[in-house]
Design a protein around this motif. Structure first.
Motif, PDB file in Angstrom:
ATOM      1  N   UNK A  47       8.763  -5.471   5.976  1.00 13.87           N
ATOM      2  CA  UNK A  47       7.610  -5.399   6.887  1.00 13.87           C
ATOM      3  C   UNK A  47       6.303  -5.344   6.118  1.00 13.87           C
ATOM      4  N   UNK A  48       6.257  -4.495   5.102  1.00 11.45           N
ATOM      5  CA  UNK A  48       5.016  -4.358   4.329  1.00 11.45           C
ATOM      6  C   UNK A  48       4.723  -5.663   3.575  1.00 11.45           C
ATOM      7  N   UNK A  82       4.208  -1.905  -3.487  1.00 12.13           N
ATOM      8  CA  UNK A  82       4.743  -0.551  -3.711  1.00 12.13           C
ATOM      9  C   UNK A  82       3.848   0.496  -3.065  1.00 12.13           C
ATOM     10  N   UNK A  83       2.545   0.320  -3.228  1.00  7.61           N
ATOM     11  CA  UNK A  83       1.636   1.292  -2.611  1.00  7.61           C
ATOM     12  C   UNK A  83       1.798   1.326  -1.100  1.00  7.61           C
ATOM     13  N   UNK A 133       9.606   4.756  -3.565  1.00  5.97           N
ATOM     14  CA  UNK A 133      10.167   4.047  -4.722  1.00  5.97           C
ATOM     15  C   UNK A 133       9.218   4.154  -5.901  1.00  5.97           C
ATOM     16  N   UNK A 134       9.660   3.692  -7.058  1.00  9.49           N
ATOM     17  CA  UNK A 134       8.773   3.674  -8.215  1.00  9.49           C
ATOM     18  C   UNK A 134       8.764   2.265  -8.807  1.00  9.49           C
ATOM     19  N   UNK A 135       8.194   2.106  -9.982  1.00  3.75           N
ATOM     20  CA  UNK A 135       8.006   0.766 -10.533  1.00  3.75           C
ATOM     21  C   UNK A 135       8.423   0.728 -11.995  1.00  3.75           C
TER      22      UNK A 135
END
Lengths: 531, 531
Positions: free
Chosen positions: B514-515, B468-469, B480-482
């Protein structure tokens, strides 16, 4: 008013068609094109600006208060929302509906002849600040959720606090801090919950029923509403009587006696709400002395300066907040008399940690910003009743940025001057009296009581009630409200609409005189007939 | 970012000059000319409209979330408001400040790449409705204080309730009624206070400490905040655990057991908050069964449909509100996913008299309208935490009037379709899993846990937190959030920005992939080095 048959068409849509379209997975038209298209926004937005500008230009053509009967609009509108708007340009049609059917049914708070309640003063900067805020539409519930919005709120509450000459202990620059809420009700409720939680931590949470809050019989209902919401026992709200010879200000001696009596009875003094500028007569409680009494009993002191807090922007009014360095919290409505449009209530607290302890939350799903770790960050969701909040700082910043502190002083002083002129006119007419000395821009006055044989004090209230009704029923006349204090009914002329000029005040007084002459004339005829 | 030296000049004004001017009673310039002049409003208003339209057109040029550090704006701004603005055209200068210094520090909730939290969906009609509301600036706290505003609120809450297929018992047309508040926190608090007062009338007000409220461990913090504010004892909020095998919905059997246990212990079940669309995973509680349990224990049932309530506009989602005819109150945020801009929370109650009993006031100074005597008039000040309120009905009426119920359905369905497409892409990539089946426009997903020897479930949370980071740090990437539910950390992709199109969703997924590939690649290198 003709029924607005075109306001929208009653048709609840063809559900089957929609269902079929879903099943077929038929592509809907790109929805963003119609809902938030930059060019459409520009086109319709210019229509709205012209609409509002025309409204200001035409303001005087509306009676301040409409002659409508309950149900006038409900019965005229369809029972259901339209399935699809019937018109090609639905927005333009809707604006016509607003002009033809909604505006004529409003009370026009921006009219220069609106003297009722307290003002809801508008300015170009604030109205457009709201438009900008709505357009940008961010939700700054945490710092991370919109850093600039949170920081601007911190900056602008410090700016405003300094402009009002509040003590630095209430500002971020002095270890306290401010926030922008909707209304004084919220501000008082937040302060009360913070105070309650601190006290219950001391004495044990089972004793909530022993907590007592204090105010005067002139304090705004907001305090009683907040106390009710916060679970303070209904019997534990002390409305201490005030008197005309003290200008309806709360007496520190009476407060002390009330707190002592409660403490002696095993109850716990919790919260004092003092007022600078009460709702009925704009009375000012002696803040320093009251805070000293509250502190001696371990109670939290809040100052509600909803209306008259705006006047503190002028040095000549600073002395009214003497002692504010001893308060725990202070609130005022910048939307009342400081040009910030509804809603914009500033709340400052000396110990923000107590607010957060009372109202805060920590939850995993709330995004933390890596950049914020270890910093002195404010998450405003923990400072208020709500989590979601609007970016109110933008409009208040625009007001201060565009008009400057001196501009606000000019604004307040113009209204004070006009109210003083009104007061002088009342005093010059021996049929009338000014019931309470004017301090700000509110004049409380009445027709003097008739002789005792014609009813005296008892008849005076009915007489003045009739006068207000006649004044407010005057087409193109002023719109005022009333107060009843210590049994005395009075008319309230609250100068404060941004568009009000001296001629409106003079004209308002002429209408009051004319209606009074008619009323007194009728009374004389009746009395002579009776005699 | 360069320090905005021109944002305003530090100068606290020449108090002596002002004092002298007061003493001399020198006439100030007519203040209304500069503060609310129709022509100036028109000129500056067109600037603001173009500013916002340009913002929408340029939206994609901003990173959704700014790279700023705490204090970036506070330290750049002057410590005091200006005494007088330095520029000839202060408003135009202020708009430049907004463009250059404030916009770059915001999180852009209207970006088509904003997938965090829940949406704050904007529309042209609602944004301009807010502009119109701010321009008109009335304060409809009673019917008399602006009759058309009150009546439009009654009409539009009925319209919206019908569009969402709520039972008529919650609408004015069926003996209930709705109001427009700011947020769900307020709505839940109002319902809770009404419930509390009713219950305390039955059992005696001394027993406030015995009252218990119920929710699930997935219920929004708004319920706990409301309970705290309303003076419910901190130990008396039951957060009933939910489980993945029930899709994190609250179990009626578990609720019943909790209520029974409390009743057996001498406590008093007061209030159930069920949710349609929880904050973390959009779980849906079984309303009908839960209400039956609550009713059996004499508790009030509230449904919080803050986010997913908007979906009820589509027939294919109606079944989710089955049983709503048994609730005492129901709220949803039209500002979340129904295009009504912040803030606009609709609250409906079955027995408005209970709201008024809990929150109402009667005071002499509040103007009664002769026309209103004896009529079935709503004074909305008695339906909420606050007295002062904004004319929110206008924007919601514009949304329904201009887009129609079918337009809202198109809007919701477009997002549901995009979220379904995102979900399919996640499922098609075996490195990922969808953690909770998608019902609306929220997809909860994560990278599958690495093999047990590489950390398994324990490492998965850290891995996904890093993902996410990395995703959020991607310039021009999605935001986005979690959530963390049942110990499992997951990413949340909440489709809902009005400007979002399918290409943004596809592109967002590509960035996530990709991340993830980079992260997994780094892990492999690390692991092979360790091995």
């Amino acid at each position: 008013m003709a029924p607005p048959a075109q306001m929208c068409h009653v048709n609840n849509g063809d559900l089957n068609a929609a269902a079929v379209r879903m099943v077929m997975k038929e592509a809907a038209p790109p929805h963003s094109a119609s809902l938030l298209d930059a060019d459409e926004f520009r086109r319709q937005g210019h229509q709205v600006i012209d609409f509002v500008a025309d409204y200001y230009a035409d303001m005087c053509s509306y009676p301040v208060h409409p002659s409508v009967t309950p149900g006038f609009l409900r019965s005229a509108l369809p029972k259901d929302a339209p399935s699809r708007p019937a018109e090609h340009d639905a927005f333009a049609a809707a604006l016509r509906d607003v002009r033809d059917h909604i505006l004529p049914g409003l009370t026009h708070w921006q009219s220069p002849r609106h003297f009722a309640h307290f003002p809801a003063s508008s300015s170009t900067a604030a109205a457009l600040g709201e438009a900008l805020t709505a357009g940008i539409n961010v939700v700054p519930f945490t710092w991370a959720a919109s850093p600039a919005a949170t920081e601007l709120e911190m900056v602008v509450t410090d700016w405003l606090g300094k402009a009002l000459h509040l003590p630095e202990s209430l500002l971020f620059c002095g270890g306290g801090g401010g926030t922008l809420l909707g209304t004084s009700c919220e501000a008082i409720l937040c302060a009360l919950v913070a105070a309650r939680e601190r006290k219950l931590d001391e004495i044990g949470s089972k004793r909530i029923g022993d907590l007592v809050v204090y105010c005067s019989d002139q304090t705004h209902f907001a305090l009683r509403k907040a106390a009710r919401i916060a679970g303070i026992h209904r019997d534990n709200v002390r409305e201490i009587p005030t008197h005309r010879d003290r200008m309806f200000a709360l007496s520190p001696a009476d407060l002390g006696a009330a707190m002592r009596a409660d403490a002696d009875a095993g109850l716990v003094p919790l919260f004092l709400c003092a007022t600078i500028g009460t709702t009925q007569t704009a009375a000012v409680d002696p803040v320093r002395e009251l805070c000293a009494v509250a502190a001696a009993h371990g109670a939290w002191s809040h100052v509600d300066a909803a209306y008259a807090g705006s006047a503190l922007v002028c040095p000549e009014f600073h002395h009214l907040a003497d002692g504010a360095d001893a308060v725990d919290s202070f609130s005022m409505n910048a939307h009342k008399w400081l040009l910030a449009n509804t809603d914009c209530c500033a709340l400052w607290v000396r110990q923000p940690a107590l607010l957060v302890a009372g109202l805060g939350t920590e939850q995993e799903y709330i995004l933390k910003d890596a950049a914020a770790e270890g910093h002195d960050i404010v998450d405003y969701k923990d400072w208020s009743v709500t989590l979601t909040r609007r970016f109110r700082a933008l409009k208040l910043w625009l007001v201060l940025r565009c008009y400057g502190v001196e501009g606000l002083r000019d604004h307040v002083r113009a209204h004070v001057r006009m109210a003083a002129a009104f007061e002088e006119m009342v005093r010059a007419d021996e049929r009338f009296e000014v019931v309470v000395d004017r301090q700000f821009s509110l004049v409380c006055f009445r027709l003097r009581p008739p002789p005792e044989k014609l009813g005296g004090e008892k008849a005076a209230n009915e007489l003045n009630r009739s006068l207000l009704e006649e004044v407010n029923a005057t087409s193109s006349g002023p719109y005022m409200s009333s107060a009843k204090v210590g049994g005395t009914y009075m008319l309230r002329c609250a100068v404060g609409s941004t568009l009000t000029e001296e001629r409106h005040v003079t004209e308002a007084w002429r209408v009051v005189q004319d209606r009074a002459a008619e009323l007194l004339g009728k009374m004389e005829i009746t009395n002579s007939v009776v005699a």
